[in-house]
Design a protein around this motif. Structure first.
Motif, PDB file in Angstrom:
ATOM      1  N   ASP A  52      -2.656  -2.239   7.954  1.00 28.29           N
ATOM      2  CA  ASP A  52      -1.585  -1.590   6.990  1.00 28.29           C
ATOM      3  C   ASP A  52      -2.096  -0.389   6.439  1.00 28.29           C
TER       4      ASP A  52
ATOM      5  N   GLY B 157      -8.472  -8.940  -1.370  1.00 31.64           N
ATOM      6  CA  GLY B 157      -9.496  -8.155  -0.088  1.00 31.64           C
ATOM      7  C   GLY B 157     -10.600  -7.355  -0.854  1.00 31.64           C
ATOM      8  N   ASN B 158     -10.149  -6.009  -0.820  1.00 34.83           N
ATOM      9  CA  ASN B 158     -10.957  -5.031  -1.947  1.00 34.83           C
ATOM     10  C   ASN B 158     -10.754  -5.183  -3.127  1.00 34.83           C
ATOM     11  N   PHE B 159      -9.802  -5.967  -3.737  1.00 35.44           N
ATOM     12  CA  PHE B 159      -9.576  -6.202  -5.201  1.00 35.44           C
ATOM     13  C   PHE B 159      -8.947  -4.943  -5.938  1.00 35.44           C
ATOM     14  N   GLY B 160      -8.383  -4.092  -5.113  1.00 34.53           N
ATOM     15  CA  GLY B 160      -7.897  -2.639  -5.724  1.00 34.53           C
ATOM     16  C   GLY B 160      -6.511  -3.168  -6.506  1.00 34.53           C
ATOM     17  N   ASN B 161      -5.835  -3.961  -5.933  1.00 32.20           N
ATOM     18  CA  ASN B 161      -4.693  -4.476  -6.297  1.00 32.20           C
ATOM     19  C   ASN B 161      -4.697  -4.909  -7.697  1.00 32.20           C
TER      20      ASN B 161
ATOM     21  N   LYS C  36       0.828  -1.164  -0.046  1.00 35.19           N
ATOM     22  CA  LYS C  36       0.111   0.047   0.110  1.00 35.19           C
ATOM     23  C   LYS C  36       0.881   1.197   0.133  1.00 35.19           C
TER      24      LYS C  36
ATOM     25  N   THR D 246       2.485  -9.349  -0.427  1.00 30.29           N
ATOM     26  CA  THR D 246       2.018  -8.087  -0.305  1.00 30.29           C
ATOM     27  C   THR D 246       2.341  -7.403   0.949  1.00 30.29           C
TER      28      THR D 246
END
Ligand code: PLP
Length: 433
Positions: A140, A251-255, A107, A383
């Motif tokens: 994080d 998790g939030n599927f941003g990556n 992040k 990550t």
């Protein structure tokens, strides 16, 4: 470049407005109106380009005229001041380590990029008009945001975290910086912190006193720079002459969604794999075609404890809301905490590699996918540094983890946090500090 809201009920905005607004007024996520492929020559000679040039070329069109090219290149250079190593873990399986930044989590890149963009946009404003970034964290995010915004002019950062529910290292990352970074220790859960932040954004009494903004992962300036990782890994693996598969613990599927944008720009990605923990909304959707959000379940890979992945609407958009197209590009698997611990042991004992619980899930998913695909080379994204999760990694492995220098220098520092338990206390703190 303009951005539109995926709820389709808000005006189009520039990059600058999308960054400042975070979310569109209709509560939709912003999405670029146009995505132009990079020239094929770019990929043909990518191994000759340095990471800053690659990143600059990838992000340029998304920023448009809002930041002049020279300034943008300087921002990218500052953001990328650490390594993104790719290592072979076993035959055909590589790891892309994204944890060499200041807070040891991927992040860092998004937080640093967003901080510098906001700092740039605020530079020419009257100095009295400070903005306050208000953010809740389960671990994080807070550290990366705190560090990314540290000493950025015109921006105050206030971070709420649940008392006793973040690891010692994570807490130190939030509470020892000082200057423009304040930490608020909430007697409650992450959800309580989140609820307080939401309430503050809706509270009209801050008008004219504090301009509140968010730095969460839906902001385009945090999301898009994550594309860089995929270019960097491809550049390293290209010489193997095989198709490349990326496995992303999500998790939030941003990556992973940023990886899909890289693919849209022409990056030759053969397939995406996602691994989740028990919060398996997306793997279930790929299997059944039904998208059912759930209350989140606590696991040992807690940065992925997400029951309603916020970036998934962007993934849908990238693949034209067509489930069959999505299935042809993305495979999803989920794993229990026991399987995650077994993977940590397996990686350590057979491959002498220490992963963290999130990366271990990426590894498991990649192995499972590659059983039926012998043609490709795979890379899983690691990550976070395992040192951030000492309380959940098996003891025999913990004993072998070496403390990185950034952690060593952090531990003796004094924690400074304001303890609160109600929204009223948060509000009066924000109005008097
Ligand atoms: C945030 C985080 C993730 C999940 O990333 P998304 O973009 O939300 O899918 C995975 N691993 C770690 C260590 C994280 O901090």
């Amino acid at each position: 470049m303009t951005y539109y809201s995926l709820n389709h009920n808000a005006p189009k905005v520039s990059f600058r407005e999308a960054v400042v607004n975070g979310l569109a007024p209709d509560k939709g996520l912003y999405f670029p109106s146009e995505i132009k492929r990079l020239p094929t020559t770019f990929f043909e000679k990518i191994e000759d380009l340095d990471p800053v040039t690659i990143a600059f070329e990838a992000i340029k069109q998304f920023v448009g005229d809002d930041i002049p090219e020279n300034d943008l290149k300087e921002i990218v250079r500052e953001v990328l001041s650490f390594d993104f190593p790719v290592k072979e873990v076993e035959e055909g399986i590589h790891v892309l380590e994204l944890y060499h930044g200041p807070t040891l989590a991927f992040k860092d890149v998004g937080a640093r990029f967003m901080a510098r963009c906001l700092g740039y946009f605020n530079k020419n404003k009257e100095t009295q008009e400070k903005v306050t970034v208000l953010v809740a964290t389960s671990g994080d995010t807070g550290g990366a945001v705190a560090n990314g915004f540290y000493e950025v002019g015109g921006v105050e950062v206030v971070i709420l975290y649940p008392s006793g529910k973040v690891s010692e290292i994570q807490e130190k990352q939030l509470t020892t910086l000082g200057k423009n970074i304040s930490a608020i220790e909430v007697d409650g859960t992450f959800d309580d912190c989140q609820a307080m932040v939401k309430k503050a954004f809706l509270d009209s009494e801050f008008e004219g006193k504090r301009t509140l903004t968010s730095a969460n992962s839906i902001n385009v300036a945090r999301w898009l720079p994550q594309m860089f990782y995929y270019f960097f890994a491809y550049r390293k693996l290209k010489s193997e002459g095989k198709k490349v598969v990326f496995s992303v613990p999500s998790g939030n599927f941003g990556n992973i969604c940023a990886g899909m944008m890289a693919q849209k720009l022409g990056l030759p990605v053969h397939h995406f794999v996602t691994g989740t923990n028990a919060n398996k909304i997306v793997p279930d959707y790929l299997k059944t075609g039904e998208y059912l959000t759930q209350p989140s379940v606590a696991t040992i890979s807690n940065a992925m404890d997400v029951g309603a992945p916020s970036n998934f609407v962007r993934i849908q958009q990238i693949y034209n809301n067509d489930l069959e197209v999505l299935r042809s590009q993305l495979t999803g698997y989920s794993y229990s905490d026991d399987e995650t611990r077994e993977a940590l042991q397996h990686l350590y004992q057979n491959h002498n590699y220490i992963a963290d619980p999130h990366g271990a899930i990426g590894y498991l998913a990649l192995k499972e996918y590659l059983k039926d695909d012998k043609e490709s080379v795979g890379v899983f994204l690691e990550t976070a540094h395992p040192v951030k999760f000492l309380d959940v990694i098996p003891k025999n492995i913990v004993d072998e983890i070496q403390l990185p220098d950034v952690v060593k220098s952090l531990l003796p520092k004094e924690k400074k946090a304001e303890k609160i338990s109600t929204y009223q206390e948060l509000k009066s703190w924000l109005l008097t500090n």
